[in-house]
Design a protein around this motif. Structure first.
Motif, PDB file in Angstrom:
ATOM      1  N   LEU A 480       5.663  10.518  -8.686  1.00  0.00           N
ATOM      2  CA  LEU A 480       5.625   9.097  -8.328  1.00  0.00           C
ATOM      3  C   LEU A 480       6.766   8.306  -8.956  1.00  0.00           C
ATOM      4  O   LEU A 480       7.301   7.373  -8.340  1.00  0.00           O
ATOM      5  CB  LEU A 480       4.279   8.494  -8.758  1.00  0.00           C
ATOM      6  CG  LEU A 480       3.072   8.862  -7.883  1.00  0.00           C
ATOM      7  CD1 LEU A 480       1.783   8.424  -8.562  1.00  0.00           C
ATOM      8  CD2 LEU A 480       3.204   8.205  -6.518  1.00  0.00           C
ATOM      9  N   ASP A 481       7.159   8.651 -10.187  1.00  0.00           N
ATOM     10  CA  ASP A 481       8.184   7.871 -10.868  1.00  0.00           C
ATOM     11  C   ASP A 481       9.571   8.034 -10.247  1.00  0.00           C
ATOM     12  O   ASP A 481      10.485   7.260 -10.558  1.00  0.00           O
ATOM     13  CB  ASP A 481       8.228   8.245 -12.361  1.00  0.00           C
ATOM     14  CG  ASP A 481       8.604   9.694 -12.585  1.00  0.00           C
ATOM     15  OD1 ASP A 481       8.227  10.551 -11.754  1.00  0.00           O
ATOM     16  OD2 ASP A 481       9.271   9.985 -13.592  1.00  0.00           O
ATOM     17  N   ILE A 483       9.998   8.025  -6.849  1.00  0.00           N
ATOM     18  CA  ILE A 483       9.958   7.462  -5.504  1.00  0.00           C
ATOM     19  C   ILE A 483      11.049   6.408  -5.275  1.00  0.00           C
ATOM     20  O   ILE A 483      11.706   6.408  -4.221  1.00  0.00           O
ATOM     21  CB  ILE A 483       8.558   6.892  -5.201  1.00  0.00           C
ATOM     22  CG1 ILE A 483       7.572   8.044  -4.982  1.00  0.00           C
ATOM     23  CG2 ILE A 483       8.581   5.981  -3.980  1.00  0.00           C
ATOM     24  CD1 ILE A 483       7.873   8.888  -3.757  1.00  0.00           C
ATOM     25  N   ASP A 517       0.556   8.488  -2.951  1.00  0.00           N
ATOM     26  CA  ASP A 517       0.697   7.030  -2.952  1.00  0.00           C
ATOM     27  C   ASP A 517       0.655   6.553  -1.506  1.00  0.00           C
ATOM     28  O   ASP A 517       1.617   6.717  -0.748  1.00  0.00           O
ATOM     29  CB  ASP A 517       2.007   6.622  -3.632  1.00  0.00           C
ATOM     30  CG  ASP A 517       2.098   5.114  -3.832  1.00  0.00           C
ATOM     31  OD1 ASP A 517       1.426   4.369  -3.083  1.00  0.00           O
ATOM     32  OD2 ASP A 517       2.842   4.691  -4.728  1.00  0.00           O
ATOM     33  N   ARG A 518      -0.444   5.926  -1.129  1.00  0.00           N
ATOM     34  CA  ARG A 518      -0.629   5.462   0.241  1.00  0.00           C
ATOM     35  C   ARG A 518       0.440   4.445   0.645  1.00  0.00           C
ATOM     36  O   ARG A 518       0.937   4.450   1.779  1.00  0.00           O
ATOM     37  CB  ARG A 518      -2.022   4.845   0.350  1.00  0.00           C
ATOM     38  CG  ARG A 518      -2.328   4.197   1.678  1.00  0.00           C
ATOM     39  CD  ARG A 518      -3.682   3.509   1.613  1.00  0.00           C
ATOM     40  NE  ARG A 518      -3.978   2.791   2.828  1.00  0.00           N
ATOM     41  CZ  ARG A 518      -5.033   2.016   2.989  1.00  0.00           C
ATOM     42  NH1 ARG A 518      -5.891   1.870   1.974  1.00  0.00           N
ATOM     43  NH2 ARG A 518      -5.243   1.390   4.130  1.00  0.00           N
ATOM     44  N   ALA A 519       0.832   3.597  -0.295  1.00  0.00           N
ATOM     45  CA  ALA A 519       1.783   2.532   0.026  1.00  0.00           C
ATOM     46  C   ALA A 519       3.136   3.088   0.464  1.00  0.00           C
ATOM     47  O   ALA A 519       3.829   2.477   1.293  1.00  0.00           O
ATOM     48  CB  ALA A 519       1.956   1.616  -1.184  1.00  0.00           C
ATOM     49  N   VAL A 520       3.540   4.229  -0.072  1.00  0.00           N
ATOM     50  CA  VAL A 520       4.821   4.825   0.307  1.00  0.00           C
ATOM     51  C   VAL A 520       4.817   5.180   1.797  1.00  0.00           C
ATOM     52  O   VAL A 520       5.778   4.887   2.527  1.00  0.00           O
ATOM     53  CB  VAL A 520       5.106   6.080  -0.547  1.00  0.00           C
ATOM     54  CG1 VAL A 520       6.352   6.812  -0.035  1.00  0.00           C
ATOM     55  CG2 VAL A 520       5.296   5.698  -2.010  1.00  0.00           C
TER      56      VAL A 520
END
Length: 799
Positions: A480-481, A483, A517-520
């Protein structure tokens, strides 16, 4: 980006050995064995002979090997069958082997039957031998059997029986009729006659066969003959070539040099086809550069490959210079075939290293190509050192491509240091492709770190594809970091000015992004939807591209939706396996439902949950007493978790399985866990052993040999003492008698295996009949007393 093939290419002989090591007693397994032997030819018989005599060879494999004799009834089987049957203790295998030996119909096979009859005294074996030898007795005049032989294809059974009788009773009266049969007989008659003529070692017979071969070559080359006549001449040439090769290899006249000279004439005109090529390949010597030159000058690339493979299966180091020359073949497939064989010879790697250190660029280039094609891990460090000092960009590019083919993760750091915009385009592409192909976090995230130093659009697009290879699923998600860096690189590819046509490539590459991460995904969905609206107005737009981009948008939306349901799905899964019924059919049904839930393409299985499921499956598999359907479902679920901790427990199930359903479920699970076919059949190493042997003297001998090899060994004098020891500490291997004072121990031994107190068994026994235990897949081998203690080590050290 597709990851490169990580395993080195296999030669035909290596593939054949792999088939033997991974053999399964099934129609597919037997057919694969037959195809493999057809590819390697008679040179493969040495591998089969070794397994027939090896103590640890499974009975099913021995039966499959002996069944090959009827299909590939080469006379060369004779010596290895005779040797194997001399020491074969299994009466069923002995029966099959003696029948196969007798079926060869050669003088050598008849003599071998006589020798075995004189050296083996057991009554049952004498009955089997007498059965076959009685069929070879001459009850009619010689002319009767010669007439039956001439019937050949018209009456195959009678012709073969007659050939067997003649083989056991050959004398000089047979010579002229047999030579005449070569000229006038049908295909079966010719074949049987050539086998019988192997017994005549005179120079006159050798000269007659060679003269006949040259006559057939001339007929094949005679343009005035019809195609049918020429084809028949070629077929007979093939039969004679194989027979002459046998004579030469057996030390009989007319001699290798004379035969090879005539073979070359046939080779040039294509008479005899692939059989002639194979015979020539068996006879050519490492120092015969003239013949080797003719082979390399063959104008047909496919023919060159066949001959290279036929020489390669000999695995003689003296042919290394020959294969080194063949590496320069202008046809890549031929050159690659030569590279594969050269790499397997002891002096091959040293020869390639000599090229690599040459001051001539073309020789260096050739060496690098060999390293890459063979994926030679031993060359990786040399290639890295080469990168550190080489300045010629073309050679640097080829060295990078070779490292990419080898897939050498320690090279990631040096390759990343080389990757920047100051390098030529092709070198940048090679570096980026090699790093992505490593599929390691260091290499893939390193590509992301280097992206700001890259400007060429094609390199940016390739780098974006490469960053995903180390993160291929939600079980191994993209961090995640990182992205923001990833999306920054994607935006550069999207940009019409900086990306210059990489937008579509970037959209399709992003479908390989797995991140929790759904937002991505929602952001990507919106971004690509905007592009789709723009792209639809482009004059070059078409329906196929529209559908592909729309599919990417749909996939981003699907993953966003699935992530929004992640917690609910996880709670449902955890609840399902925690509420499984205690036993019976309802438990099997519950496991089936759990498997189906894991097969749901919409499911996202996080690493933490996969690990929890895997630990549950491992504990269940280790518990004894399960019905096979329950074990099969557990294996299937275990394979779907993707967790490596389940490899050994499921492989243990596979090795122990006797039913096809359970075995298939375990195999499929192991394949899902990333094992190759060969790795599936690899047993865990034996570390602990229990010796169950009534004789203290013999126990002491075995104990000394085993402890000398580093095994942890316990001992017991009877089954009661052994059972107590096994209850306290299970072992990998039990070496046991089959008989004790109470009688046969088959049931007791099976109970120890069933309750997982032992993993494997070797019988060291005086018993000659083992009952069903002789077919057990966990029986590594049988040693019949008396035997040398070192024979036990042969079983333990066999693959």
């Amino acid at each position: 980006m597709n990851a490169p093939e990580r395993n080195p290419p296999l030669t035909p002989m290596e593939k054949f050995r792999g088939l033997l090591s991974a053999f399964e007693d099934s129609e597919a397994g037997r057919e694969g064995l037959a195809r493999g032997l057809q590819q390697v030819g008679p040179q493969g018989l040495g591998e089969l002979g070794a397994r027939l005599t090896r103590p640890g060879t499974p009975r099913t494999l021995k039966k499959a090997i002996l069944a090959l004799v009827s299909t590939f009834d080469w006379p060369e089987w004779g010596p290895l069958l005779a040797t194997a049957m001399q020491s074969e203790q299994d009466l069923g295998i002995f029966d099959q082997g003696i029948a196969a030996l007798a079926s060869l119909g050669t003088q050598d096979s008849a003599k071998a039957l006589d020798h075995l009859s004189g050296s083996l005294g057991e009554a049952q074996r004498q009955l089997i031998l007498q059965r076959e030898r009685s069929r070879l007795a001459m009850h009619q005049p010689l002319e009767f059997y010669l007439a039956r032989l001439l019937e050949g294809s018209g009456n195959p059974k009678s012709a073969r029986q007659a050939a067997g009788v003649l083989a056991a009773n050959l004398d000089d009266r047979c010579l002229e009729p047999l030579l005449a049969a070569l000229r006038k007989g049908n295909p079966l008659t010719r074949n049987l006659s050539l086998r019988l003529l192997d017994a005549f070692g005179s120079a006159e017979v050798g000269a007659a066969l060679l003269e006949r071969l040259d006559q057939l070559r001339q007929s094949f080359e005679d343009a005035s003959l019809g195609q049918g006549e020429r084809d028949q001449a070629s077929i007979q040439v093939a039969e004679l070539a194989e027979a002459l090769a046998r004579r030469c290899l057996g030390g009989l006249p007319p001699g290798r040099d004379r035969v090879v000279a005539v073979f070359l004439g046939c080779f040039r005109s294509r008479a005899g086809g692939s059989a002639l090529q194979g015979a020539l390949a068996r006879l050519v010597e490492p120092g015969d550069q003239e013949t080797q030159g003719e082979i390399l000058a063959d104008p047909d690339p496919r023919s060159r490959i066949r001959t290279l493979n036929a020489i390669g299966v000999r695995e003689e180091d003296g042919f290394a210079p020959f294969f080194l020359k063949a590496v320069e073949d202008p046809f890549l497939d031929v050159a690659h075939t030569a590279m594969h064989h050269l790499d397997r010879l002891p002096s091959g790697f040293g020869m390639i290293m000599d090229l690599f250190h040459s001051p001539q660029a073309d020789r260096v280039r050739r060496a690098i190509q060999v390293f890459g094609e063979n994926r030679s891990r031993a060359a990786a460090e040399n290639l890295m050192a080469f990168l550190a000092q080489e300045t010629r960009d073309e050679l640097l590019q080829e060295a990078v491509e070779a490292l990419g083919a080898i897939v050498h993760p320690p090279a990631a750091g040096p390759l990343l240091e080389m990757l920047h915009d100051g390098k030529p385009l092709n070198l940048q592409l090679a570096l980026t492709r090699a790093l992505g192909g490593m599929a390691t976090p260091e290499a893939c995230l390193g590509l992301l770190d280097r992206a700001p130093r890259l400007k060429i659009p094609q390199v940016l697009g390739l780098a974006l594809e490469g960053v995903f290879t180390a993160f291929p699923s939600f079980a191994r998600p993209f961090p995640l970091d990182r992205i923001p860096d990833l999306l920054g690189l994607a935006e550069r590819c999207f940009d019409e000015r900086e990306g210059e046509g990489q937008r579509l490539r970037a959209i399709f590459a992003l479908q390989d992004l797995f991140v929790l991460d759904r937002a991505v995904y929602e952001r990507l969905k919106d971004r690509v939807s905007d592009f789709l609206s723009e792209l639809r107005t482009s004059p070059s737009w078409d329906r196929e591209l529209n559908d592909k981009v729309a599919g990417a948008i749909k996939e981003f939306g699907r993953r966003a939706l699935n992530l929004s349901r992640l917690e609910d799905r996880e709670r449902s899964l955890v609840g399902a396996f925690k509420k499984l019924p205690a036993g019976g059919q309802t438990r099997v049904d519950g496991l089936l439902q759990l498997r189906d839930a894991l097969l749901d393409p919409e499911l996202i299985l996080r690493k933490e949950l996969a690990g929890e499921l895997a630990r549950f499956i491992r504990s269940e598999l280790e518990a004894p007493g399960k019905e096979w359907r329950e074990t099969a479902r557990l294996c299937e679920i275990g394979g779907l978790t993707g967790e490596a901790l389940l490899v050994e427990p499921i492989r243990e199930v596979f090795i122990r399985a006797t039913g096809l359903g359970l075995r298939a479920a375990a195999k499929e699970a192991l394949l899902r866990l990333g094992l190759s076919e060969g790795e599936i059949h690899t047993r865990a190493p034996i570390k602990s052993i229990l010796l169950l042997e009534p004789s203290g003297f013999f126990r002491k001998r075995l104990l000394g040999v085993l402890e000398g090899r580093g095994f942890r060994v316990a001992q017991a004098g009877d089954r009661q003492e052994a059972e107590l020891a096994l209850r306290n500490e299970p072992v990998d291997l039990l070496v046991s008698e089959f008989l004790d004072a109470s009688g046969e121990m088959g049931g007791w031994l099976e109970e120890q295996w069933r309750t997982r107190r032992i993993r494997d068994l070797v019988l060291a026994t005086t018993a000659r009949s083992l009952g069903p235990l002789g077919e057990a897949p966990w029986l590594l081998g049988v040693l019949f007393k008396p035997f040398q203690a070192e024979r036990l080590l042969e079983i333990l050290e066999s693959p």
